[in-house]
Design an enzyme around this catalytic site. Structure first.
Site, mmCIF file in Angstrom:
data_model
loop_
_atom_site.group_PDB
_atom_site.id
_atom_site.type_symbol
_atom_site.label_atom_id
_atom_site.label_comp_id
_atom_site.label_asym_id
_atom_site.label_seq_id
_atom_site.Cartn_x
_atom_site.Cartn_y
_atom_site.Cartn_z
ATOM 1 N N THR A 13 0.829 -1.211 0.000
ATOM 2 C CA THR A 13 0.000 0.000 0.000
ATOM 3 C C THR A 13 0.860 1.257 0.000
ATOM 4 O O THR A 13 0.464 2.295 -0.533
ATOM 5 C CB THR A 13 -0.935 -0.021 1.225
ATOM 6 O OG1 THR A 13 -1.787 -1.151 1.077
ATOM 7 C CG2 THR A 13 -1.768 1.226 1.345
ATOM 8 N N SER A 59 1.523 -7.490 -0.939
ATOM 9 C CA SER A 59 2.391 -8.394 -0.165
ATOM 10 C C SER A 59 1.800 -9.785 0.013
ATOM 11 O O SER A 59 2.483 -10.697 0.464
ATOM 12 C CB SER A 59 2.776 -7.787 1.180
ATOM 13 O OG SER A 59 1.719 -7.831 2.097
ATOM 14 N N THR A 92 1.660 -4.351 4.310
ATOM 15 C CA THR A 92 1.540 -4.685 5.734
ATOM 16 C C THR A 92 0.968 -6.088 5.980
ATOM 17 O O THR A 92 1.141 -6.630 7.067
ATOM 18 C CB THR A 92 0.645 -3.663 6.467
ATOM 19 O OG1 THR A 92 -0.648 -3.667 5.854
ATOM 20 C CG2 THR A 92 1.237 -2.281 6.435
HETATM 21 N N1 ASP Z 1 -2.720 -5.576 0.746
HETATM 22 C C1 ASP Z 1 -1.679 -4.625 1.073
HETATM 23 C C2 ASP Z 1 -0.360 -5.341 1.053
HETATM 24 O O1 ASP Z 1 -0.065 -6.062 1.962
HETATM 25 C C3 ASP Z 1 -1.980 -3.991 2.388
HETATM 26 C C4 ASP Z 1 -0.955 -2.999 2.869
HETATM 27 O O2 ASP Z 1 0.124 -2.835 2.378
HETATM 28 O O3 ASP Z 1 -1.293 -2.300 3.887
HETATM 29 O O4 ASP Z 1 0.381 -5.209 0.116
#
Ligand code: ASP
Length: 323
Positions: A13, A59, A92
């Site tokens: 993100t 991720s 995350t």
């Molecule tokens: N879906 C995203 C990821 O993990 C969520 C984030 O980065 O907060 O790439």
């Protein structure tokens, strides 16, 4: 002149782009490392920055191959005396798994910091710029050296060993349960106020992945009321090891116990509750191994790495009993 900080960008993100002002419905892993850098012009006041685009994904699409590339890139670049530290930008969702993997495989004493964000770069008040700025501050600080892999998020510094994602939406989405934060960052100053994470864990940097391209497959099976034990059989047939996310202190039904007793691959018992610990005394099946205070996700990371060395029960028991 300060040494360089290397930013290894993997997506998430923090590199997300979507509808201006909105926090949902964006595409993670859109901005390149160079574009990410441009969002924080103040970074150049801290240290010279070098960027490496390792991948650019949500991720949830991170693989063991990416982990190995990250570890080997850091281990190689760390030998350059002009490199001061590393910052990894990451989604995350699986940040805690990558952080733990790196804490088990990175050999350098130089700071290695992982960060991400909850809001995409195109939202109102995105948190990625500040998280990146504070991570570079930590990576550039002398105090951060020699304390294993760190996670910097929402002004706080955590040890990779204990960190976990605790919210699906709000900004304080990363925490470290009972162990808490190691410190914090304010206006670029780094404070290890609550004690620096010490590298006292027996498994720290215990694994060499320099010749690997992938890791053994380990599956996590979740237990809930009436959970179908056939999933255990399927998972065991397709994996080299299992982690069970049991209820409470790693418990599950008699139907689960009966199937688990039949399994011949290593089975590590963790809990669907993230806080707390599972010890040998909690085990319902003699052929299983207690995960200690590792979540199912972290137990799976450790088991995958452990299986690159041995599936010997005594070795695994000793590894997992380490804190
Ligand atoms: N879906 C995203 C990821 O993990 C969520 C984030 O980065 O907060 O790439």
């Amino acid at each position: 002149m300060k040494g360089r900080i290397v930013i290894l960008a993997t997506g998430g993100t923090i590199a997300g782009v979507g509808n201006p002002g909105k926090t949902m419905g964006y595409t993670p892993g859109s901005l390149t490392a160079g574009e990410l850098l441009e969002t924080v012009p103040q970074l150049k006041d801290i240290a010279p920055i070098e960027t490496v685009q390792v991948c650019n994904v949500n991720s949830d699409d991170i693989t063991a191959g990416v982990w190995i590339t990250l570890a080997n890139t850091i281990n190689t670049m760390a030998e350059d005396p002009d490199v001061q530290g590393f910052v990894i930008t990451h989604g995350t969702d699986t940040l805690e798994e990558t952080a733990y993997f790196l804490s088990l495989t990175v050999k350098t004493e130089k700071p290695v910091v992982i960060t991400g964000s909850m809001r995409p770069s195109t939202s109102i008040s995105p948190d990625g710029s500040m998280n990146l700025y504070e991570s570079v501050c930590v990576a550039a600080s002398q105090e951060a050296a020699g304390h294993g892999v760190l996670v910097v998020f929402s002004d706080r510094i955590y040890s990779a060993r204990y960190v976990t994602k605790t919210s699906t939406y709000h900004l304080m989405a990363i925490s470290a349960g009972e162990t808490g934060a190691a410190g914090f960052v304010r206006d670029g100053r780094v404070y290890f106020m609550y004690g620096r994470p010490e590298k006292v864990l027996p498994e720290d940097s215990a694994f060499d992945v320099s010749r690997l391209t992938d890791l053994p497959k380990v599956s996590i099976v979740y237990f809930a009321v009436d959970a179908d034990p056939q999933f255990l059989r399927y998972a065991a047939e397709h994996s080299e090891g299992l982690v069970i996310a049991g209820a409470g202190a790693g418990e599950f039904s008699r139907a689960y116990q009966a199937v688990i007793r039949e399994l011949t691959i290593p089975v590590v018992i963790s809990s669907r509750i993230d806080d707390g610990v599972i010890t040998k005394e909690n085990l319902l099946c003699e052929n299983t191994i207690a995960a200690g205070n590792r979540s199912p996700r972290k137990a799976a990371v450790l088991l995958r790495l452990a299986l690159t060395k041995s599936s010997d029960r005594a070795y695994l028991e000793e590894l997992f009993s380490g804190y």
